[in-house]
Design a protein around this motif. Structure first.
Motif, PDB file in Angstrom:
ATOM      1  N   ASP B   1       0.829  -1.198   0.000  1.00  0.00           N
ATOM      2  CA  ASP B   1       0.000   0.000   0.000  1.00  0.00           C
ATOM      3  C   ASP B   1       0.872   1.260   0.000  1.00  0.00           C
ATOM      4  O   ASP B   1       1.923   1.290   0.616  1.00  0.00           O
ATOM      5  N   VAL B   2       0.404   2.256  -0.718  1.00  0.00           N
ATOM      6  CA  VAL B   2       1.071   3.546  -0.717  1.00  0.00           C
ATOM      7  C   VAL B   2       0.972   4.168   0.660  1.00  0.00           C
ATOM      8  O   VAL B   2      -0.069   4.114   1.292  1.00  0.00           O
ATOM      9  N   LYS B   3       2.085   4.712   1.108  1.00  0.00           N
ATOM     10  CA  LYS B   3       2.030   5.388   2.386  1.00  0.00           C
ATOM     11  C   LYS B   3       2.617   6.791   2.228  1.00  0.00           C
ATOM     12  O   LYS B   3       3.732   6.965   1.728  1.00  0.00           O
ATOM     13  N   VAL B   4       1.833   7.765   2.670  1.00  0.00           N
ATOM     14  CA  VAL B   4       2.268   9.151   2.710  1.00  0.00           C
ATOM     15  C   VAL B   4       2.219   9.573   4.171  1.00  0.00           C
ATOM     16  O   VAL B   4       1.166   9.488   4.804  1.00  0.00           O
ATOM     17  N   THR B   5       3.354   9.975   4.683  1.00  0.00           N
ATOM     18  CA  THR B   5       3.464  10.265   6.109  1.00  0.00           C
ATOM     19  C   THR B   5       3.832  11.719   6.322  1.00  0.00           C
ATOM     20  O   THR B   5       4.805  12.220   5.748  1.00  0.00           O
ATOM     21  N   GLN B   6       3.023  12.373   7.137  1.00  0.00           N
ATOM     22  CA  GLN B   6       3.319  13.767   7.507  1.00  0.00           C
ATOM     23  C   GLN B   6       3.902  13.769   8.921  1.00  0.00           C
ATOM     24  O   GLN B   6       3.449  13.016   9.789  1.00  0.00           O
ATOM     25  N   SER B   7       4.881  14.618   9.140  1.00  0.00           N
ATOM     26  CA  SER B   7       5.698  14.519  10.353  1.00  0.00           C
ATOM     27  C   SER B   7       4.919  14.818  11.627  1.00  0.00           C
ATOM     28  O   SER B   7       5.237  14.276  12.683  1.00  0.00           O
ATOM     29  N   SER B   8       3.898  15.653  11.545  1.00  0.00           N
ATOM     30  CA  SER B   8       3.164  16.015  12.754  1.00  0.00           C
ATOM     31  C   SER B   8       1.667  15.942  12.502  1.00  0.00           C
ATOM     32  O   SER B   8       1.204  16.258  11.413  1.00  0.00           O
ATOM     33  N   ARG B   9       0.901  15.507  13.505  1.00  0.00           N
ATOM     34  CA  ARG B   9      -0.558  15.548  13.392  1.00  0.00           C
ATOM     35  C   ARG B   9      -1.104  16.903  13.822  1.00  0.00           C
ATOM     36  O   ARG B   9      -2.055  17.412  13.242  1.00  0.00           O
ATOM     37  N   TYR B  10      -0.495  17.470  14.865  1.00  0.00           N
ATOM     38  CA  TYR B  10      -0.934  18.756  15.408  1.00  0.00           C
ATOM     39  C   TYR B  10       0.283  19.623  15.692  1.00  0.00           C
ATOM     40  O   TYR B  10       1.291  19.137  16.196  1.00  0.00           O
ATOM     41  N   LEU B  11       0.148  20.904  15.349  1.00  0.00           N
ATOM     42  CA  LEU B  11       1.202  21.873  15.631  1.00  0.00           C
ATOM     43  C   LEU B  11       0.571  23.170  16.108  1.00  0.00           C
ATOM     44  O   LEU B  11      -0.461  23.593  15.569  1.00  0.00           O
ATOM     45  N   VAL B  12       1.206  23.787  17.097  1.00  0.00           N
ATOM     46  CA  VAL B  12       0.806  25.123  17.523  1.00  0.00           C
ATOM     47  C   VAL B  12       2.041  26.006  17.427  1.00  0.00           C
ATOM     48  O   VAL B  12       3.082  25.699  18.029  1.00  0.00           O
ATOM     49  N   LYS B  13       1.931  27.072  16.665  1.00  0.00           N
ATOM     50  CA  LYS B  13       3.069  27.974  16.456  1.00  0.00           C
ATOM     51  C   LYS B  13       2.633  29.418  16.719  1.00  0.00           C
ATOM     52  O   LYS B  13       1.451  29.757  16.652  1.00  0.00           O
ATOM     53  N   VAL B  19       7.880  27.927  10.040  1.00  0.00           N
ATOM     54  CA  VAL B  19       7.293  26.618  10.284  1.00  0.00           C
ATOM     55  C   VAL B  19       7.631  25.686   9.131  1.00  0.00           C
ATOM     56  O   VAL B  19       7.530  26.059   7.953  1.00  0.00           O
ATOM     57  N   PHE B  20       8.034  24.474   9.492  1.00  0.00           N
ATOM     58  CA  PHE B  20       8.341  23.446   8.491  1.00  0.00           C
ATOM     59  C   PHE B  20       7.351  22.297   8.645  1.00  0.00           C
ATOM     60  O   PHE B  20       7.204  21.733   9.728  1.00  0.00           O
ATOM     61  N   LEU B  21       6.691  21.945   7.552  1.00  0.00           N
ATOM     62  CA  LEU B  21       5.848  20.757   7.516  1.00  0.00           C
ATOM     63  C   LEU B  21       6.499  19.760   6.569  1.00  0.00           C
ATOM     64  O   LEU B  21       6.779  20.083   5.417  1.00  0.00           O
ATOM     65  N   GLU B  22       6.720  18.556   7.088  1.00  0.00           N
ATOM     66  CA  GLU B  22       7.453  17.559   6.308  1.00  0.00           C
ATOM     67  C   GLU B  22       6.515  16.455   5.840  1.00  0.00           C
ATOM     68  O   GLU B  22       5.585  16.054   6.546  1.00  0.00           O
ATOM     69  N   SER B  75       8.716  19.273   1.428  1.00  0.00           N
ATOM     70  CA  SER B  75       8.539  20.107   2.617  1.00  0.00           C
ATOM     71  C   SER B  75       7.796  21.387   2.272  1.00  0.00           C
ATOM     72  O   SER B  75       8.053  22.007   1.242  1.00  0.00           O
ATOM     73  N   LEU B  76       6.918  21.776   3.158  1.00  0.00           N
ATOM     74  CA  LEU B  76       6.198  23.046   3.048  1.00  0.00           C
ATOM     75  C   LEU B  76       6.719  23.974   4.132  1.00  0.00           C
ATOM     76  O   LEU B  76       6.831  23.572   5.291  1.00  0.00           O
ATOM     77  N   ILE B  77       7.041  25.200   3.737  1.00  0.00           N
ATOM     78  CA  ILE B  77       7.638  26.156   4.659  1.00  0.00           C
ATOM     79  C   ILE B  77       6.761  27.404   4.744  1.00  0.00           C
ATOM     80  O   ILE B  77       6.393  27.980   3.707  1.00  0.00           O
ATOM     81  N   LEU B  78       6.435  27.756   5.970  1.00  0.00           N
ATOM     82  CA  LEU B  78       5.772  29.038   6.208  1.00  0.00           C
ATOM     83  C   LEU B  78       6.842  29.969   6.735  1.00  0.00           C
ATOM     84  O   LEU B  78       7.349  29.800   7.838  1.00  0.00           O
ATOM     85  N   GLU B  79       7.238  30.925   5.918  1.00  0.00           N
ATOM     86  CA  GLU B  79       8.389  31.764   6.250  1.00  0.00           C
ATOM     87  C   GLU B  79       8.143  32.583   7.515  1.00  0.00           C
ATOM     88  O   GLU B  79       9.030  32.756   8.338  1.00  0.00           O
ATOM     89  N   SER B  80       6.939  33.092   7.662  1.00  0.00           N
ATOM     90  CA  SER B  80       6.566  33.887   8.841  1.00  0.00           C
ATOM     91  C   SER B  80       5.087  33.633   9.095  1.00  0.00           C
ATOM     92  O   SER B  80       4.225  34.251   8.472  1.00  0.00           O
ATOM     93  N   ALA B  81       4.817  32.691   9.989  1.00  0.00           N
ATOM     94  CA  ALA B  81       3.445  32.231  10.173  1.00  0.00           C
ATOM     95  C   ALA B  81       2.508  33.363  10.585  1.00  0.00           C
ATOM     96  O   ALA B  81       2.873  34.246  11.388  1.00  0.00           O
ATOM     97  N   SER B  82       1.309  33.313  10.032  1.00  0.00           N
ATOM     98  CA  SER B  82       0.282  34.284  10.402  1.00  0.00           C
ATOM     99  C   SER B  82      -0.992  33.531  10.781  1.00  0.00           C
ATOM    100  O   SER B  82      -1.173  32.360  10.426  1.00  0.00           O
ATOM    101  N   THR B  83      -1.881  34.197  11.501  1.00  0.00           N
ATOM    102  CA  THR B  83      -3.084  33.529  12.005  1.00  0.00           C
ATOM    103  C   THR B  83      -3.965  33.022  10.867  1.00  0.00           C
ATOM    104  O   THR B  83      -4.674  32.023  11.036  1.00  0.00           O
ATOM    105  N   ASN B  84      -3.926  33.670   9.695  1.00  0.00           N
ATOM    106  CA  ASN B  84      -4.763  33.192   8.591  1.00  0.00           C
ATOM    107  C   ASN B  84      -4.187  31.939   7.915  1.00  0.00           C
ATOM    108  O   ASN B  84      -4.777  31.425   6.956  1.00  0.00           O
ATOM    109  N   GLN B  85      -3.070  31.468   8.433  1.00  0.00           N
ATOM    110  CA  GLN B  85      -2.529  30.200   7.961  1.00  0.00           C
ATOM    111  C   GLN B  85      -2.896  29.046   8.884  1.00  0.00           C
ATOM    112  O   GLN B  85      -2.445  27.908   8.679  1.00  0.00           O
ATOM    113  N   THR B  86      -3.712  29.332   9.877  1.00  0.00           N
ATOM    114  CA  THR B  86      -4.291  28.266  10.692  1.00  0.00           C
ATOM    115  C   THR B  86      -5.198  27.436   9.800  1.00  0.00           C
ATOM    116  O   THR B  86      -6.135  27.955   9.188  1.00  0.00           O
TER     117      THR B  86
END
Lengths: 114, 114
Positions: B1-13, B19-22, B75-86
């Motif tokens: 089976d194909v597996k796609v794994t994201q590094s975190s289920r929940y993040l608070v920043k 922010v780095f999402l892998e 990887s997805l990078i949020l250079e400077s996280a803002s509340t509208n990226q929640t």
């Protein structure tokens, strides 16, 4: 402008009855359509797809119908079960969209009542 | 089976943080995608990649960047996280550009920016 639209944000159905989820698209270049199912806090999972050369595809309780002239597709679930309660997303892709990029509709929340 | 794994289920920043999402996939897929899911808006494409070091903007790339140094990792990078990226962030992969194949999704990362 949304190219894939699901106009019903929610649908409630009694267990055992038919669920019909609808989807409309505007881009004539779309030639492959998919339905995904998503439970809360999980990623979407692929359910069923249809190519534009067909007008119907069936997989067990799930059938997708495509009406190209109306740019409309629908997902039928018969019989509906409580475990089918989830958000359903319609998606489309086509030639000219690099990397099999999918365009998604806004989703329809299906609630199947016991 | 194909597996796609994201590094975190929940993040608070915090606002302004980088922010780095892998995301890692194990099926040697050429294509990888980052979507965000918001209520009523469905899944919207942020960026996609069809090969190592190759990237293309999706529908909503503003405020984001991506990196694909290895085929299996995106990887997805949020250079400077803002509340509208929640939002809920979803990574996906698919095989073969130009073929009608479905995308496989990871479990999602629920990001809250405070």
């Amino acid at each position: 402008d949304q190219q894939v639209k699901q106009n019903s944000p929610s649908l409630s159905v009694q267990e055992g009855r038919i669920s019909i989820l609808n989807c409309d698209y505007t881009n004539s270049m779309f030639d492959y359509f998919l339905w995904y199912k998503k439970y809360p806090a999980e990623g979407p999972t692929f359910l069923i797809s249809i190519s534009s050369i067909k007008d119907k595809n069936e997989d067990g309780r799930f059938t997708v119908f495509l009406n190209k002239s109306a740019k409309h597709l629908s997902l039928h679930i018969v019989p509906s079960q409580p475990g089918d309660s989830a958000v359903y997303f319609c998606a489309a892709s086509g030639w000219g969209r690099a990397g099999n990029m999918l365009t998604f509709g806004g989703g329809t929340r299906l609630m199947v009542k016991p | 089976d194909v597996k796609v794994t994201q590094s975190s289920r929940y993040l608070v920043k915090r606002t302004g943080e980088k922010v780095f999402l892998e995301c890692v996939q194990d099926m040697d897929h050429e294509n990888m995608f980052w979507y965000r899911q918001d209520p009523g808006l469905g899944l919207r494409l942020i960026y996609f990649s069809y090969d190592v070091k190759m990237k293309e903007k999706g529908d909503i790339p503003e405020g984001y960047s991506v990196s694909r140094e290895k085929k299996e990792r995106f990887s997805l990078i949020l250079e400077s996280a803002s509340t509208n990226q929640t939002s809920m962030y979803l990574c996906a992969s698919s095989a073969q550009q130009g073929a009608n194949t479905e995308a496989f999704f990871g479990q999602g990362t629920r990001l809250t920016v405070v």
